[in-house]
Design an enzyme around this catalytic site. Structure first.
Site, PDB file in Angstrom:
ATOM      1  N   TYR A  38      76.137 101.935  36.912  1.00 52.38           N
ATOM      2  CA  TYR A  38      74.842 102.442  37.366  1.00 52.38           C
ATOM      3  C   TYR A  38      75.082 103.794  38.021  1.00 52.38           C
ATOM      4  O   TYR A  38      75.700 103.884  39.084  1.00 52.38           O
ATOM      5  CB  TYR A  38      74.207 101.452  38.339  1.00 52.38           C
ATOM      6  CG  TYR A  38      72.848 101.860  38.881  1.00 52.38           C
ATOM      7  CD1 TYR A  38      72.076 102.851  38.273  1.00 52.38           C
ATOM      8  CD2 TYR A  38      72.324 101.242  40.004  1.00 52.38           C
ATOM      9  CE1 TYR A  38      70.842 103.213  38.753  1.00 52.38           C
ATOM     10  CE2 TYR A  38      71.080 101.590  40.509  1.00 52.38           C
ATOM     11  CZ  TYR A  38      70.352 102.575  39.886  1.00 52.38           C
ATOM     12  OH  TYR A  38      69.111 102.933  40.387  1.00 52.38           O
TER      13      TYR A  38
ATOM     14  N   LYS B  62      73.510 102.314  33.088  1.00 53.20           N
ATOM     15  CA  LYS B  62      72.143 102.658  33.488  1.00 53.20           C
ATOM     16  C   LYS B  62      72.216 104.077  34.022  1.00 53.20           C
ATOM     17  O   LYS B  62      72.795 104.336  35.069  1.00 53.20           O
ATOM     18  CB  LYS B  62      71.634 101.696  34.566  1.00 53.20           C
ATOM     19  CG  LYS B  62      70.250 102.043  35.096  1.00 53.20           C
ATOM     20  CD  LYS B  62      69.834 101.134  36.249  1.00 53.20           C
ATOM     21  CE  LYS B  62      68.485 101.569  36.805  1.00 53.20           C
ATOM     22  NZ  LYS B  62      68.090 100.766  38.000  1.00 53.20           N
TER      23      LYS B  62
END
Length: 293
Positions: free
Chosen positions: A134, A162
């Site tokens: 992330y 992400k």
């Protein structure tokens, strides 16, 4: 394992006394399954992980996995700026039966690229579990550079990212360097369409908390090469997406969910505070204009 479609960055609902509302968590899980969400992402930023106790963090993941019952994917938030704690959380997600762990870049410490690499290397080697990186430098203070992502993609456990830098150039660079070794998911709701156009497979979405069906349909339309439909859905969701950060996340989306009757209150934990009345009025007006209410 394939990561494709709309994944909801699930809020953590609280009772009026401030405790985690287990019944509401279960209700929201089923709401997302009914609306075609590809996966639930509990205990991320939107789930207020920074203010959950360790016991609460683990409890929420456990509740979500139990309620999902294997019907859709669960990507459990397992990030920390303490590498050993990140390993511990990742192992716990694995033990519970989650499908993968969402692991944020270490925040506040501001490690070097070598430090970031060693952080994720230790998680991969010790947990032996699928990890979605992330990258959100606006919150962590440091960017996972594309070259570092490419090095990490060599680990079989590092399966997706992400991407929430807001930089299309960086996303293109990751795609060029990694190819099919890693799947890219948008971490910015308002950039979903351009990200899909350069190879992203979906989104980990805040706005999916309130519009899961529309978000699911947007991703599906693009992947099915129904580009006009995808563009139409993108324009419908764009204004809503941009307004979900008026007072930050998850403050604004919780207020939106309360307005729409999806949760009973918009309680957040300090240092976050609930939206001001002017924001409530603005969101209510927007939802009426969009035909959402």
């Amino acid at each position: 394992m394939k990561f494709e479609g709309s994944y909801v960055a699930l809020i953590t609902p609280f009772k009026s006394n401030g405790e985690v509302d287990e019944d509401k968590v279960r209700e929201l899980v089923n709401y997302h399954i009914e609306n075609g969400t590809a996966g639930i992402v509990p205990c991320g930023t939107t789930g207020e992980a920074p203010t959950l106790t360790f016991a609460e963090h683990e409890k929420v993941i456990k509740i979500v996995v139990e309620e999902v019952k294997g019907r859709i994917q669960v990507i459990a938030g397992a990030g920390s700026n303490n590498t050993d704690r990140a390993v511990e959380l990742t192992k716990y997600a694995k033990e519970l039966g989650a499908d993968a762990a969402l692991s944020t870049c270490p925040y506040y410490n501001k490690p070097s690229q070598r430090g970031i690499y060693e952080h994720y290397k230790k998680i991969a080697e010790e947990a032996k579990f699928p990890v979605m990186l992330y990258n959100v430098p606006g919150r962590t203070g440091v960017n996972i550079e594309a070259e570092t992502v490419a090095r990490l993609a060599e680990f079989p456990e590092i399966v997706a990212i992400k991407e929430a830098t807001g930089s299309i150039e960086q996303m293109i660079r990751i795609q060029d360097l990694c190819g099919d070794k890693i799947e890219i998911l948008s971490g910015e709701d308002h950039l979903i369409l351009p990200m899909l156009s350069i190879g992203a497979k979906g989104v980990v979405s805040v706005v999916a908390n309130i519009m899961p069906k529309e978000m699911k349909e947007l991703i599906a339309a693009f992947l099915n090469q129904e580009y006009e439909k995808a563009y139409k859905l993108h324009t419908e969701l764009y204004d809503v997406s941009r307004n979900m950060f008026i007072e930050g996340n998850p403050v604004t989306v919780k207020t939106a969910m309360k307005i729409l009757g999806k949760i009973d209150n918009d309680i957040v934990r300090l240092p976050l505070v609930s939206c001001e009345e002017k924001t409530v009025d603005k969101l209510t007006k927007l939802f009426k204009q969009k035909g959402i209410i």
